[in-house]
Scaffold this motif. Sequence first.
Motif, PDB file in Angstrom:
ATOM      1  N   HIS A  94     -56.301 -30.766 -81.186  1.00  0.00           N
ATOM      2  CA  HIS A  94     -55.362 -30.874 -82.312  1.00  0.00           C
ATOM      3  C   HIS A  94     -55.769 -32.010 -83.237  1.00  0.00           C
ATOM      4  O   HIS A  94     -56.360 -33.013 -82.809  1.00  0.00           O
ATOM      5  N   ASP A  95     -55.471 -31.857 -84.499  1.00  0.00           N
ATOM      6  CA  ASP A  95     -55.683 -32.911 -85.490  1.00  0.00           C
ATOM      7  C   ASP A  95     -54.854 -32.600 -86.718  1.00  0.00           C
ATOM      8  O   ASP A  95     -54.247 -31.532 -86.833  1.00  0.00           O
ATOM      9  N   VAL A  96     -54.800 -33.564 -87.633  1.00  0.00           N
ATOM     10  CA  VAL A  96     -54.137 -33.377 -88.925  1.00  0.00           C
ATOM     11  C   VAL A  96     -55.212 -33.525 -89.989  1.00  0.00           C
ATOM     12  O   VAL A  96     -55.584 -34.645 -90.361  1.00  0.00           O
ATOM     13  N   PRO A  97     -55.759 -32.407 -90.501  1.00  0.00           N
ATOM     14  CA  PRO A  97     -56.896 -32.465 -91.431  1.00  0.00           C
ATOM     15  C   PRO A  97     -56.595 -33.239 -92.711  1.00  0.00           C
ATOM     16  O   PRO A  97     -57.426 -33.971 -93.223  1.00  0.00           O
ATOM     17  N   TYR A  98     -55.392 -33.073 -93.225  1.00  0.00           N
ATOM     18  CA  TYR A  98     -55.005 -33.756 -94.461  1.00  0.00           C
ATOM     19  C   TYR A  98     -53.701 -34.480 -94.196  1.00  0.00           C
ATOM     20  O   TYR A  98     -52.698 -33.850 -93.906  1.00  0.00           O
ATOM     21  N   LYS A  99     -53.748 -35.785 -94.298  1.00  0.00           N
ATOM     22  CA  LYS A  99     -52.582 -36.576 -93.927  1.00  0.00           C
ATOM     23  C   LYS A  99     -51.374 -36.126 -94.729  1.00  0.00           C
ATOM     24  O   LYS A  99     -51.382 -36.135 -95.942  1.00  0.00           O
ATOM     25  N   GLY A 100     -50.349 -35.711 -94.032  1.00  0.00           N
ATOM     26  CA  GLY A 100     -49.160 -35.231 -94.711  1.00  0.00           C
ATOM     27  C   GLY A 100     -48.546 -34.042 -94.010  1.00  0.00           C
ATOM     28  O   GLY A 100     -48.293 -33.009 -94.636  1.00  0.00           O
ATOM     29  N   ASN A 101     -48.290 -34.154 -92.685  1.00  0.00           N
ATOM     30  CA  ASN A 101     -47.540 -33.151 -91.932  1.00  0.00           C
ATOM     31  C   ASN A 101     -48.217 -31.785 -91.875  1.00  0.00           C
ATOM     32  O   ASN A 101     -47.551 -30.761 -91.907  1.00  0.00           O
ATOM     33  N   GLN A 102     -49.528 -31.750 -91.792  1.00  0.00           N
ATOM     34  CA  GLN A 102     -50.249 -30.487 -91.637  1.00  0.00           C
ATOM     35  C   GLN A 102     -51.055 -30.543 -90.345  1.00  0.00           C
ATOM     36  O   GLN A 102     -52.082 -31.195 -90.276  1.00  0.00           O
ATOM     37  N   VAL A 103     -50.564 -29.854 -89.333  1.00  0.00           N
ATOM     38  CA  VAL A 103     -51.195 -29.904 -88.013  1.00  0.00           C
ATOM     39  C   VAL A 103     -52.118 -28.708 -87.831  1.00  0.00           C
ATOM     40  O   VAL A 103     -51.769 -27.579 -88.169  1.00  0.00           O
ATOM     41  N   GLN A 104     -53.290 -28.982 -87.269  1.00  0.00           N
ATOM     42  CA  GLN A 104     -54.215 -27.913 -86.926  1.00  0.00           C
ATOM     43  C   GLN A 104     -54.378 -27.859 -85.401  1.00  0.00           C
ATOM     44  O   GLN A 104     -54.778 -28.836 -84.776  1.00  0.00           O
ATOM     45  N   ILE A 105     -54.041 -26.705 -84.818  1.00  0.00           N
ATOM     46  CA  ILE A 105     -54.250 -26.464 -83.393  1.00  0.00           C
ATOM     47  C   ILE A 105     -55.431 -25.511 -83.253  1.00  0.00           C
ATOM     48  O   ILE A 105     -55.456 -24.447 -83.874  1.00  0.00           O
ATOM     49  N   LYS A 106     -56.400 -25.896 -82.441  1.00  0.00           N
ATOM     50  CA  LYS A 106     -57.526 -25.008 -82.157  1.00  0.00           C
ATOM     51  C   LYS A 106     -57.433 -24.551 -80.709  1.00  0.00           C
ATOM     52  O   LYS A 106     -57.432 -25.368 -79.792  1.00  0.00           O
ATOM     53  N   GLU A 107     -57.345 -23.236 -80.526  1.00  0.00           N
ATOM     54  CA  GLU A 107     -57.311 -22.670 -79.180  1.00  0.00           C
ATOM     55  C   GLU A 107     -58.725 -22.333 -78.731  1.00  0.00           C
ATOM     56  O   GLU A 107     -59.378 -21.468 -79.302  1.00  0.00           O
ATOM     57  N   PHE A 108     -59.194 -23.024 -77.725  1.00  0.00           N
ATOM     58  CA  PHE A 108     -60.522 -22.774 -77.176  1.00  0.00           C
ATOM     59  C   PHE A 108     -60.452 -21.765 -76.028  1.00  0.00           C
ATOM     60  O   PHE A 108     -61.240 -20.823 -75.974  1.00  0.00           O
ATOM     61  N   ILE A 109     -59.533 -22.001 -75.111  1.00  0.00           N
ATOM     62  CA  ILE A 109     -59.372 -21.113 -73.956  1.00  0.00           C
ATOM     63  C   ILE A 109     -57.883 -20.864 -73.757  1.00  0.00           C
ATOM     64  O   ILE A 109     -57.092 -21.805 -73.755  1.00  0.00           O
ATOM     65  N   ASP A 110     -57.532 -19.598 -73.586  1.00  0.00           N
ATOM     66  CA  ASP A 110     -56.136 -19.232 -73.389  1.00  0.00           C
ATOM     67  C   ASP A 110     -55.945 -18.718 -71.961  1.00  0.00           C
ATOM     68  O   ASP A 110     -56.878 -18.200 -71.343  1.00  0.00           O
ATOM     69  N   PHE A 111     -54.724 -18.863 -71.438  1.00  0.00           N
ATOM     70  CA  PHE A 111     -54.441 -18.412 -70.077  1.00  0.00           C
ATOM     71  C   PHE A 111     -54.832 -16.948 -69.863  1.00  0.00           C
ATOM     72  O   PHE A 111     -55.362 -16.582 -68.821  1.00  0.00           O
ATOM     73  N   ASP A 112     -54.538 -16.130 -70.844  1.00  0.00           N
ATOM     74  CA  ASP A 112     -54.714 -14.684 -70.684  1.00  0.00           C
ATOM     75  C   ASP A 112     -55.982 -14.168 -71.360  1.00  0.00           C
ATOM     76  O   ASP A 112     -56.037 -13.010 -71.784  1.00  0.00           O
ATOM     77  N   SER A 113     -56.974 -15.010 -71.464  1.00  0.00           N
ATOM     78  CA  SER A 113     -58.224 -14.596 -72.095  1.00  0.00           C
ATOM     79  C   SER A 113     -58.858 -13.446 -71.317  1.00  0.00           C
ATOM     80  O   SER A 113     -58.949 -13.492 -70.088  1.00  0.00           O
ATOM     81  N   PRO A 114     -59.326 -12.396 -72.015  1.00  0.00           N
ATOM     82  CA  PRO A 114     -59.979 -11.274 -71.323  1.00  0.00           C
ATOM     83  C   PRO A 114     -61.385 -11.608 -70.827  1.00  0.00           C
ATOM     84  O   PRO A 114     -61.946 -10.905 -70.008  1.00  0.00           O
ATOM     85  N   ASN A 115     -61.963 -12.700 -71.335  1.00  0.00           N
ATOM     86  CA  ASN A 115     -63.337 -13.040 -70.966  1.00  0.00           C
ATOM     87  C   ASN A 115     -63.492 -14.551 -70.791  1.00  0.00           C
ATOM     88  O   ASN A 115     -64.140 -15.222 -71.596  1.00  0.00           O
ATOM     89  N   PRO A 116     -62.896 -15.123 -69.728  1.00  0.00           N
ATOM     90  CA  PRO A 116     -62.937 -16.582 -69.557  1.00  0.00           C
ATOM     91  C   PRO A 116     -64.336 -17.153 -69.383  1.00  0.00           C
ATOM     92  O   PRO A 116     -64.609 -18.281 -69.784  1.00  0.00           O
ATOM     93  N   LYS A 117     -65.241 -16.375 -68.772  1.00  0.00           N
ATOM     94  CA  LYS A 117     -66.604 -16.885 -68.591  1.00  0.00           C
ATOM     95  C   LYS A 117     -67.288 -17.112 -69.924  1.00  0.00           C
ATOM     96  O   LYS A 117     -68.015 -18.090 -70.118  1.00  0.00           O
ATOM     97  N   LYS A 118     -67.051 -16.231 -70.869  1.00  0.00           N
ATOM     98  CA  LYS A 118     -67.644 -16.389 -72.192  1.00  0.00           C
ATOM     99  C   LYS A 118     -66.938 -17.478 -72.976  1.00  0.00           C
ATOM    100  O   LYS A 118     -67.557 -18.202 -73.764  1.00  0.00           O
TER     101      LYS A 118
END
Length: 353
Positions: free
Chosen positions: A209-233
Amino acid sequence: MENSTEMPDIIERNDDDSTDDFSEQSIVEQTDDVDSPMFDVDPLEVIESVAKSISDNTDVIDDFNKQLVEDEIISTDYHKKTTFFINRVNGGSKEMYDKVMTSLKPISKQTQNKVRDAVLQRRRALTQKRQSSGNRLDINAYSKRRKDDDFNIFINSKKPSKNPQMAVSVIVDGSGSMYGDKMLSSMYASMILEDFCRNLGIPFSLISHDVPYKGNQVQIKEFIDFDSPNPKKDRYKLMKLTSGGCNRDGFAIRYALSKIKYRKEPFKTIIIISDGAPNDAGYGMNQAKSDIDDIYKECKKKGIELLAFAIGDDLPKLKLLYGEENLVDCTDLTKFPKTISSILAEKSKAAYK
């Protein structure tokens, strides 16, 4: 934490590790001397690989997740005016992942083996011989019985579950102050945790997570999800962890909490990796403290453990923010990956029912 230059992401690797059945046979010998594995690879080489992989290779998360954020986060007093971007990370360098993981694999294997050994010991402790009933015949007791009416010829054993009944969610601080060694160490730790969980059959998720532009704008990056169909990849995506901007920690923790609290596993752990206090417009130390205090209350009600790992110089503020009992000092970056994996291994032992 202040704005800083963007740092590259990290991902990749391809092996056929699978969750092993526990057997009474000997476990693979543990590797003891694995204190500083990450420096077998030139950090600059990793950073350059990450830099090359940065592009528009992210998917915007679906409407369901957006609605989840609206319901679980924006509805709170702390984030009412916050806009957000939730992106699913794609791609990642398999070649660089394999190269880095060659050095990290001994730590993951060692922690996996410690858990397996502990489970085997527990299995043996739960085995009762010469019982009047049980789930299998005690051949030794049967051959030595002296009376035909001696029916204490069974073994009653309760096998621990094959996989730990737990789920793990990792949150990586992606703000600018994480640039360099701190992000690399976080990346290495994330790779070990993912490998550890995948090979023990533990559901795993990881976001940054980060705030790219200061001012209440949050960026969430999902790398791996619980229900991913291809966790190895998906593990290759970890090679794309980046840093830049500011941070609004409560938002990211609430996002992870909104996902993990609906899991059926009885043991749930959220791991936070951060180098300092939150810093966003209208979200300083006081607001963050109140926000995270409320999060802890909800976690306690749901039986979810929240554990923070401090990898920067802002330790006093992080102790105030998360509580000394919930914070692990990992300012020695050379030991951080091994420390975090060892702690998770200890927690996972209790999750075998």
